[in-house]
Design an enzyme around this catalytic site. Sequence first.
Site, short mmCIF file in Angstrom:
data_model
loop_
_atom_site.label_atom_id
_atom_site.label_comp_id
_atom_site.label_asym_id
_atom_site.label_seq_id
_atom_site.Cartn_x
_atom_site.Cartn_y
_atom_site.Cartn_z
CD1 TRP A 34 -2.42 -1.76 0.09
CD2 TRP A 34 -3.14 -1.10 2.11
NE1 TRP A 34 -3.57 -2.45 0.37
CE2 TRP A 34 -4.03 -2.06 1.61
CE3 TRP A 34 -3.39 -0.55 3.37
CZ2 TRP A 34 -5.17 -2.48 2.31
CZ3 TRP A 34 -4.52 -0.97 4.08
CH2 TRP A 34 -5.40 -1.92 3.55
CE LYS A 35 4.75 1.14 -4.19
NZ LYS A 35 5.37 1.52 -5.44
CB SER A 240 3.28 -1.49 -14.12
OG SER A 240 3.82 -0.22 -13.79
N GLY A 261 1.67 -2.76 -6.26
CA GLY A 261 1.56 -1.43 -5.67
C GLY A 261 0.21 -0.82 -6.00
N GLY A 262 0.16 0.00 -7.05
CA GLY A 262 -1.05 0.74 -7.41
C GLY A 262 -2.32 -0.11 -7.43
P1 PGA Z 1 3.36 -0.76 -8.83
O1 PGA Z 1 4.35 -0.91 -7.57
O2 PGA Z 1 2.57 -2.01 -8.90
O3 PGA Z 1 2.54 0.46 -8.52
O4 PGA Z 1 4.24 -0.58 -10.02
C1 PGA Z 1 4.97 -2.12 -7.28
C2 PGA Z 1 5.84 -1.98 -6.07
O5 PGA Z 1 6.45 -0.91 -5.88
O6 PGA Z 1 5.93 -2.89 -5.23
#
Ligand code: PGA
Length: 278
Positions: A34-35, A240, A261-262
Site C-alpha cells: 500500500w506504500k 505495474s 503497488g497501485g
Molecule cells: P506498482 O508498484 O505495482 O505500482 O508498479 C509495485 C511496487 O512498488 O511494489
Amino acid sequence: MRPLQLHSLYYYNIITTTTLQLNKMRKKIVAGNWKMNLDYNEGLSLFSEIINMIKDEVTGKQEAVICSPFIHLHSLAQLARGYHKLALGAQNAHQAESGAYTGEVSAKMIKSVGAAYVILGHSERRQYFHESNELLAKKTDTALNNDLKPIFCIGETLEEREANKYFDIIKNQLVEGVFHLDETQFSQLVIAYEPVWAIGTGKTATAGQAQEIHAFIRNEIAAKYNQQVADNTTILYGGSCNPKNAPELFAQPDIDGGLIGGASLKSRDFVDILKVFN
Ligand code: PGA
C-alpha cells in the site's frame, strides 16, 4: 496402463513430475504494497472489502499478503483473524532490535501485532532512504531473528538495464543482501524481482523479460544453496502488475506471484490478480 518403453521418456516423466511436485510445493503469493497511502479508516474499509471478496471468490491455495503502513497493522490483523489465506506485512523494519532510534519501528513490534512478513529493500527505500545491500543484510537478520519473513526486493534501474548490467546488479543484491544466510534462514525468504523502471510507471516487463530474470535468480539460489532450496523459493514479480497482465506473467514457470503497488489499492483489481491462481 501400457508400460513405458523408452528409458529416456521414463526419465523425462520422472523429472517432469518431480518438477511439477516441487512447483506445487512452493507457495503462490500475491502481496499488496500500500506504500504511504490510505488513512486509518480508508485502510480498514479497503481491507474489509478484500476479506469479503477473498471469502467468496478465492478457491485455490494462494496466499494474499497486505503490506500496510505500520499504523494500520494491528487493526487489520484483528480483522484477518481466522482467515488463513490472508496475512499481513510491514513495509520496512529497523535493523536494531530496540533502542534510541527516534521514529523507527522494530521487527519485534511488527511481529507482536500479528504481522508475518516485512518488505525489505524496496527500491523506494534504496533510492530515497539510501538503504544499501549491507544495511539490508542486517535488516534481514533482525527480521528473521524475530520470526518475520522478509519479502526481499531486488531489481535494476533503467540505466542499468540499458547498459546491460542487470544480471550483475541482481546477483550483487543477492550476494550482499541475503546470501550470507544459512539454508534454513534463507528458506524463510520470499524474493521479489521489481525492475525499478516498471514500478508505478505503467511499463511492465514482458513476461519473457521477467521469466528470464526469475530463472536467473533461481539458478543463483541453486548454485549458492541447492536445487531444492531454489525450487522451494517463492519469487514474486513487481512493477505495474495488474489484472490484465497478471495471467501471462504468472503463467511463467519461475514467477510465483506478484508484489502489487497501485493495483493493490483497489479491492477488485487486487482480488482479480489473486484469482489468477484459482
Ligand atoms: P506498482 O508498484 O505495482 O505500482 O508498479 C509495485 C511496487 O512498488 O511494489
